[in-house]
Design a protein around this motif. Sequence first.
Motif, PDB file in Angstrom:
ATOM      1  N   GLU A 174       0.828  -1.207   0.000  1.00 57.71           N
ATOM      2  CA  GLU A 174       0.000   0.000   0.000  1.00 57.71           C
ATOM      3  C   GLU A 174       0.860   1.254   0.000  1.00 57.71           C
ATOM      4  OE1 GLU A 174      -2.432  -0.429   3.437  1.00 57.71           O
ATOM      5  OE2 GLU A 174      -3.820  -1.850   2.492  1.00 57.71           O
ATOM      6  N   ASP A 175       1.987   1.215   0.727  1.00 62.72           N
ATOM      7  CA  ASP A 175       2.882   2.369   0.779  1.00 62.72           C
ATOM      8  C   ASP A 175       3.525   2.641  -0.570  1.00 62.72           C
ATOM      9  OD1 ASP A 175       2.369   2.772   3.414  1.00 62.72           O
ATOM     10  OD2 ASP A 175       4.149   1.748   4.147  1.00 62.72           O
ATOM     11  N   ARG A 176       3.722   1.581  -1.360  1.00 59.32           N
ATOM     12  CA  ARG A 176       4.439   1.715  -2.628  1.00 59.32           C
ATOM     13  C   ARG A 176       3.782   2.723  -3.555  1.00 59.32           C
ATOM     14  NH1 ARG A 176       5.600  -3.819  -5.445  1.00 59.32           N
ATOM     15  NH2 ARG A 176       7.170  -3.825  -3.795  1.00 59.32           N
ATOM     16  N   SER A 177       2.442   2.745  -3.556  1.00 60.36           N
ATOM     17  CA  SER A 177       1.723   3.614  -4.489  1.00 60.36           C
ATOM     18  C   SER A 177       1.714   5.078  -4.054  1.00 60.36           C
ATOM     19  CB  SER A 177       0.279   3.114  -4.644  1.00 60.36           C
ATOM     20  OG  SER A 177      -0.393   3.176  -3.402  1.00 60.36           O
ATOM     21  N   THR A 178       2.149   5.358  -2.844  1.00 58.59           N
ATOM     22  CA  THR A 178       2.071   6.732  -2.338  1.00 58.59           C
ATOM     23  C   THR A 178       3.392   7.495  -2.438  1.00 58.59           C
ATOM     24  OG1 THR A 178       2.594   6.085  -0.058  1.00 58.59           O
ATOM     25  CG2 THR A 178       0.279   6.000  -0.726  1.00 58.59           C
ATOM     26  N   ILE A 179       4.492   6.801  -2.760  1.00 61.50           N
ATOM     27  CA  ILE A 179       5.801   7.454  -2.807  1.00 61.50           C
ATOM     28  C   ILE A 179       6.191   7.749  -4.244  1.00 61.50           C
ATOM     29  CG2 ILE A 179       8.270   7.192  -2.328  1.00 61.50           C
ATOM     30  CD1 ILE A 179       7.552   5.455   0.025  1.00 61.50           C
ATOM     31  N   THR A 180       6.515   8.993  -4.495  1.00 63.67           N
ATOM     32  CA  THR A 180       6.992   9.391  -5.822  1.00 63.67           C
ATOM     33  C   THR A 180       8.293  10.163  -5.679  1.00 63.67           C
ATOM     34  OG1 THR A 180       5.677  11.433  -5.742  1.00 63.67           O
ATOM     35  CG2 THR A 180       4.667   9.510  -6.796  1.00 63.67           C
ATOM     36  N   LEU A 181       9.225   9.894  -6.575  1.00 64.60           N
ATOM     37  CA  LEU A 181      10.501  10.600  -6.607  1.00 64.60           C
ATOM     38  C   LEU A 181      10.614  11.383  -7.900  1.00 64.60           C
ATOM     39  CD1 LEU A 181      12.927   7.759  -5.386  1.00 64.60           C
ATOM     40  CD2 LEU A 181      11.931   9.593  -4.015  1.00 64.60           C
ATOM     41  N   THR A 182      11.299  12.505  -7.854  1.00 68.14           N
ATOM     42  CA  THR A 182      11.532  13.275  -9.070  1.00 68.14           C
ATOM     43  C   THR A 182      12.539  12.515  -9.931  1.00 68.14           C
ATOM     44  OG1 THR A 182      13.418  14.513  -8.196  1.00 68.14           O
ATOM     45  CG2 THR A 182      11.207  15.400  -7.750  1.00 68.14           C
ATOM     46  N   PRO A 183      12.597  12.815 -11.239  1.00 65.71           N
ATOM     47  CA  PRO A 183      13.578  12.154 -12.106  1.00 65.71           C
ATOM     48  C   PRO A 183      15.006  12.313 -11.596  1.00 65.71           C
ATOM     49  CG  PRO A 183      11.928  13.273 -13.434  1.00 65.71           C
ATOM     50  CD  PRO A 183      11.672  13.678 -12.010  1.00 65.71           C
ATOM     51  N   ALA A 233      18.303   0.796  -0.790  1.00 70.03           N
ATOM     52  CA  ALA A 233      17.622  -0.482  -0.568  1.00 70.03           C
ATOM     53  C   ALA A 233      16.108  -0.315  -0.648  1.00 70.03           C
ATOM     54  CB  ALA A 233      18.022  -1.060   0.785  1.00 70.03           C
ATOM     55  N   GLU A 234      15.600   0.751  -0.045  1.00 68.01           N
ATOM     56  CA  GLU A 234      14.157   0.986  -0.038  1.00 68.01           C
ATOM     57  C   GLU A 234      13.662   1.311  -1.439  1.00 68.01           C
ATOM     58  OE1 GLU A 234      10.493   1.234   2.180  1.00 68.01           O
ATOM     59  OE2 GLU A 234      12.432   0.258   2.383  1.00 68.01           O
ATOM     60  N   ALA A 235      14.450   2.069  -2.202  1.00 66.71           N
ATOM     61  CA  ALA A 235      14.052   2.413  -3.574  1.00 66.71           C
ATOM     62  C   ALA A 235      14.017   1.170  -4.448  1.00 66.71           C
ATOM     63  CB  ALA A 235      15.024   3.445  -4.145  1.00 66.71           C
ATOM     64  N   ILE A 236      14.949   0.248  -4.214  1.00 68.50           N
ATOM     65  CA  ILE A 236      14.950  -1.012  -4.962  1.00 68.50           C
ATOM     66  C   ILE A 236      13.724  -1.835  -4.583  1.00 68.50           C
ATOM     67  CG2 ILE A 236      16.129  -3.237  -5.232  1.00 68.50           C
ATOM     68  CD1 ILE A 236      18.777  -1.735  -4.919  1.00 68.50           C
ATOM     69  N   ARG A 237      13.445  -1.885  -3.280  1.00 65.85           N
ATOM     70  CA  ARG A 237      12.282  -2.650  -2.806  1.00 65.85           C
ATOM     71  C   ARG A 237      10.986  -2.136  -3.418  1.00 65.85           C
ATOM     72  NH1 ARG A 237       8.255  -2.336   0.683  1.00 65.85           N
ATOM     73  NH2 ARG A 237       8.851  -0.332   1.554  1.00 65.85           N
ATOM     74  N   LEU A 238      10.880  -0.815  -3.545  1.00 66.19           N
ATOM     75  CA  LEU A 238       9.666  -0.200  -4.082  1.00 66.19           C
ATOM     76  C   LEU A 238       9.682  -0.144  -5.606  1.00 66.19           C
ATOM     77  CD1 LEU A 238       9.317   2.768  -1.554  1.00 66.19           C
ATOM     78  CD2 LEU A 238       8.057   0.614  -1.586  1.00 66.19           C
ATOM     79  N   ARG A 239      10.762  -0.671  -6.194  1.00 65.10           N
ATOM     80  CA  ARG A 239      10.919  -0.701  -7.656  1.00 65.10           C
ATOM     81  C   ARG A 239      10.939   0.688  -8.271  1.00 65.10           C
ATOM     82  NH1 ARG A 239       6.828  -5.818  -8.968  1.00 65.10           N
ATOM     83  NH2 ARG A 239       7.862  -7.290  -7.563  1.00 65.10           N
ATOM     84  N   LEU A 240      11.463   1.647  -7.498  1.00 66.29           N
ATOM     85  CA  LEU A 240      11.623   3.003  -8.010  1.00 66.29           C
ATOM     86  C   LEU A 240      12.901   3.106  -8.823  1.00 66.29           C
ATOM     87  CD1 LEU A 240      10.512   4.943  -4.814  1.00 66.29           C
ATOM     88  CD2 LEU A 240       9.203   4.638  -6.918  1.00 66.29           C
ATOM     89  N   ILE A 241      13.857   2.225  -8.516  1.00 67.57           N
ATOM     90  CA  ILE A 241      15.078   2.104  -9.295  1.00 67.57           C
ATOM     91  C   ILE A 241      15.357   0.615  -9.478  1.00 67.57           C
ATOM     92  CG2 ILE A 241      16.044   4.262  -8.439  1.00 67.57           C
ATOM     93  CD1 ILE A 241      17.877   2.627  -6.610  1.00 67.57           C
ATOM     94  N   LYS A 242      16.304   0.286 -10.336  1.00 71.88           N
ATOM     95  CA  LYS A 242      16.612  -1.122 -10.603  1.00 71.88           C
ATOM     96  C   LYS A 242      17.837  -1.561  -9.806  1.00 71.88           C
ATOM     97  CE  LYS A 242      14.800  -0.820 -15.310  1.00 71.88           C
ATOM     98  NZ  LYS A 242      15.103  -0.977 -16.754  1.00 71.88           N
TER      99      LYS A 242
END
Length: 242
Positions: A174-183, A233-242
């Motif tokens: 549920e948290d995954r859909s609420t976090i956005t990062l700029t390019p 690690a968190e960005a990888i978990r949330l698939r925000l980066i590879k």
Amino acid sequence: MTRNVFEKTVEFIRNLDGARSPAEVCEMLLASVSQFGAEYVLAGIIPGPGTSRQQQVSSVVLDHWPKDWSLRYFSHGYIFRDPTIRSVQTSPASFLWSELEPICRSDTYAWRVMDEAGDFKLRQGFTIPLTTLDGDVAGFSIAGERLEISPEDRGVLTLLATYALGRSILLREEDRSTITLTPRERETLQWAAEGKSEWEIGERMGISEHGVDKHMRSAREKLGTRTRTHAVAEAIRLRLIK
């Protein structure tokens, strides 16, 4: 299972619905498992061979483990020699860490991992192998200086662990859909994941080290992390980066 234990277990499961984060689930668990002498809780998906340190850290779902031990554990790659991990991957049965003695006698590295864990107040532990709805193998452990767990308690703990891990995974999704990062924040984290220094990242992005630090700090705040490694690690978990 006595009626008193049953009622407490049902109450715990009902209260899980009110948890708003894995951290809250962890707090509730600690309050429940303290009756067995447990002071620490750790649970997560077992990563596959060859996964990076960041990916290993991101596989943790519930984390109330000694921080210094976690740092040593992941930085030394102990996860691939840990006898508790080996047992979780090979058998569905829960086990006390003392039952791993045969493995430790034949594997000096496994013995070393368990012996060092004791130096961080993880002298006795109990681990439960679990399988997620996605079919991933997971492990759930409680530990402390001295545990008192009866055969009957194992069933209670397995029930608690199953519901707690399931609820925590759902909350993470549920948290995954609420976090956005700029390019720029994503790019900064991606280069950091590849081991680049702030100077090297700045060179590739055409900005100063101060600019890199600004993007990194912003990303850490959004991800709720305090260090660069944890943010990656968190960005990888949330698939925000590879």
